[in-house]
Design a protein around this motif. Structure first.
Motif, mmCIF file in Angstrom:
data_model
loop_
_atom_site.group_PDB
_atom_site.id
_atom_site.type_symbol
_atom_site.label_atom_id
_atom_site.label_comp_id
_atom_site.label_asym_id
_atom_site.label_seq_id
_atom_site.Cartn_x
_atom_site.Cartn_y
_atom_site.Cartn_z
ATOM 1 N N PRO A 129 0.831 -1.193 0.000
ATOM 2 C CA PRO A 129 0.000 0.000 0.000
ATOM 3 C C PRO A 129 0.868 1.246 0.000
ATOM 4 O O PRO A 129 1.999 1.222 0.482
ATOM 5 C CB PRO A 129 -0.771 -0.123 1.319
ATOM 6 N N SER A 161 -8.785 -8.431 3.141
ATOM 7 C CA SER A 161 -7.934 -9.022 2.110
ATOM 8 C C SER A 161 -8.162 -10.528 1.992
ATOM 9 O O SER A 161 -8.584 -11.197 2.940
ATOM 10 C CB SER A 161 -6.462 -8.753 2.447
ATOM 11 N N GLN A 174 -5.767 -9.616 7.361
ATOM 12 C CA GLN A 174 -5.213 -8.391 6.787
ATOM 13 C C GLN A 174 -6.360 -7.484 6.357
ATOM 14 O O GLN A 174 -7.189 -7.868 5.541
ATOM 15 C CB GLN A 174 -4.347 -8.770 5.587
ATOM 16 N N GLU A 195 -7.712 -3.487 5.268
ATOM 17 C CA GLU A 195 -7.388 -2.130 4.842
ATOM 18 C C GLU A 195 -8.507 -1.197 5.264
ATOM 19 O O GLU A 195 -9.681 -1.446 4.995
ATOM 20 C CB GLU A 195 -7.179 -2.034 3.334
ATOM 21 N N TRP A 241 1.077 -2.169 10.850
ATOM 22 C CA TRP A 241 0.806 -1.709 9.489
ATOM 23 C C TRP A 241 2.024 -2.005 8.624
ATOM 24 O O TRP A 241 3.141 -2.117 9.111
ATOM 25 C CB TRP A 241 0.447 -0.226 9.450
ATOM 26 N N THR A 299 -3.987 2.570 6.341
ATOM 27 C CA THR A 299 -3.341 1.755 5.322
ATOM 28 C C THR A 299 -3.782 0.325 5.602
ATOM 29 O O THR A 299 -4.852 0.106 6.160
ATOM 30 C CB THR A 299 -1.808 1.919 5.374
ATOM 31 N N GLN A 300 -2.958 -0.665 5.293
ATOM 32 C CA GLN A 300 -3.296 -2.048 5.596
ATOM 33 C C GLN A 300 -2.750 -2.419 6.971
ATOM 34 O O GLN A 300 -1.605 -2.122 7.301
ATOM 35 C CB GLN A 300 -2.728 -2.978 4.527
ATOM 36 N N THR A 337 -2.734 -5.545 10.242
ATOM 37 C CA THR A 337 -2.828 -6.974 10.498
ATOM 38 C C THR A 337 -2.665 -7.251 11.984
ATOM 39 O O THR A 337 -2.256 -6.378 12.753
ATOM 40 C CB THR A 337 -1.755 -7.748 9.700
#
Length: 286
Positions: free
Chosen positions: A37, A207, A213, A215, A249, A279-280, A282
Motif C-alpha cells: 500500500p 484481504s 489483513q 485495509e 501496518w 493503510t493495511q 494486520t
C-alpha cells in the motif's frame, strides 16, 4: 617484463569486476513485501518490526450453512415478509429463525419490510443467519431499525468468520462534524467528531491473503486519532501468547510490518489501537 604486464592487467581486471559488482548491489531495489500500500512513514514506525499471524480456516461456516431446514423457498419467505395484512413480527420472527441461515435476498426483504419488525426480533433473525452476507451487514448499518445495543451485538457476532468475508468491502458515509463508526467482519473503525479532514466515505476491506489483513479507508492523515479494532477470533494462535498480540501496518518502503501497539481484549478476542493514518493493518506478535 611480460610477466609483470600480465599480472598488472590481471589485477586491474579483477579490481574493476569487484567494483562493478559492488556498485550493482548498491543500486538494486529492495524485494517488495507481501503487500504494497502507498503509505507515509508515521511516528508509529519507530515502534519496531513484528511478525504477522496466519488466519484459521472457516469450517464452521460450511457446517452452519448445511443446517438450513429449507421448508420454504426464498420467494415464499419474501411473500410472507411482504404480506398485507402483515404477519405479527413475533410469528414472522419464529418462521425466519427456523429457516435460518437466510439468503441475502430474504434478509434484505426483512430490512425493507413496510411494517417494521421490533428491534429484538430483528436481532434474533440476523444472529440466526450469522455470518451475514457483506451487503446485508452494510445495509443494516445504513438503517435505524435496531437499537444501538442490538445492532452492536449483531455486528460483533460477525467476528470469527474471516474466510466468509474474504475479498469483501463494507462502506459508510461519515461527516467531519459528527464522525461515526463502521463494522465489517468483526473489525471496526470509530471516528471521533472532527477527526476527518472532510466528509468522506469510510470503508473496511478484508484481504484474501493468508493473514488477517484489513485495509481501512479513507487514505490519508486525520486531525485526531481514530480508533481501529481488529478481531483475532480467526487468527491461528498456535504457540502464541494472546497478551503478546499487537496491531501492525505494512511499510512498503522497508518491506516490514511495523508495530502499532494496541489494547488486547481477551474476552472479546480483539485488539484496539489509536492511529493517525490508514493503510493495511494486520494482527501480529513481537
Amino acid at each position: 617484463m611480460r610477466y609483470n604486464n600480465f599480472f598488472f592487467r590481471f589485477f586491474l581486471a579483477v579490481s574493476l569486476s569487484s567494483l562493478f559488482l559492488f556498485l550493482t548491489s548498491c543500486s538494486e531495489e529492495p524485494t517488495p513485501g507481501p503487500i504494497s500500500p502507498t503509505v507515509k512513514v508515521s511516528p508509529q514506525s519507530t515502534m519496531g518490526k513484528v511478525r504477522p499471524l496466519l488466519r484459521k480456516s472457516d469450517d464452521a461456516v460450511a457446517t452452519h450453512r448445511s443446517l438450513a431446514k429449507g421448508l420454504y423457498t426464498d420467494d415464499q419467505l419474501i411473500a410472507m415478509i411482504n404480506q398485507q395484512p402483515a404477519l405479527s413480527t413475533g410469528a414472522l420472527k419464529t418462521i425466519l429463525v427456523s429457516e435460518s441461515p437466510l439468503s441475502e435476498n430474504v434478509l434484505l426483504a426483512v430490512l425493507n419490510r413496510s411494517s417494521k419488525m421490533a428491534t429484538g426480533d430483528l436481532k434474533a433473525v440476523f444472529l440466526a443467519s450469522t455470518p451475514l452476507p457483506a451487503v446485508v451487514e452494510e445495509a443494516i448499518q445504513h438503517t435505524n431499525l435496531m437499537s444501538s445495543g442490538d445492532l452492536q451485538a449483531v455486528l460483533e457476532a460477525q467476528a470469527g468468520f474471516g474466510g466468509h468475508f474474504l475479498g469483501t468491502t463494507v462502506s459508510k458515509w461519515m461527516t467531519k462534524k459528527e464522525g461515526g463508526q463502521i463494522w465489517h467482519g468483526g473489525h471496526k473503525i470509530k471516528f471521533p467528531a472532527g477527526a476527518l479532514p472532510q466528509d468522506s466515505k469510510a470503508a473496511i476491506e478484508i484481504s484474501s491473503s493468508n493473514y488477517v489483513q484489513v485495509e481501512f479507508l479513507p487514505d490519508g492523515w486525520f486531525n485526531k486519532e481514530v480508533t481501529v479494532t481488529i478481531s483475532y477470533k480467526n487468527v491461528d494462535l498456535s504457540g502464541v501468547d494472546e497478551k503478546s498480540l499487537t496491531l501492525a501496518w505494512y511499510d512498503e518502503t522497508t518491506g516490514e510490518w511495523i508495530d502499532v501497539g494496541g489494547s488486547v481484549d481477551i474476552k472479546k478476542k480483539w485488539i484496539t489501537a489509536n492511529v493517525w493514518h490508514f493503510t493495511q493493518y494486520t494482527i501480529s506478535t513481537k
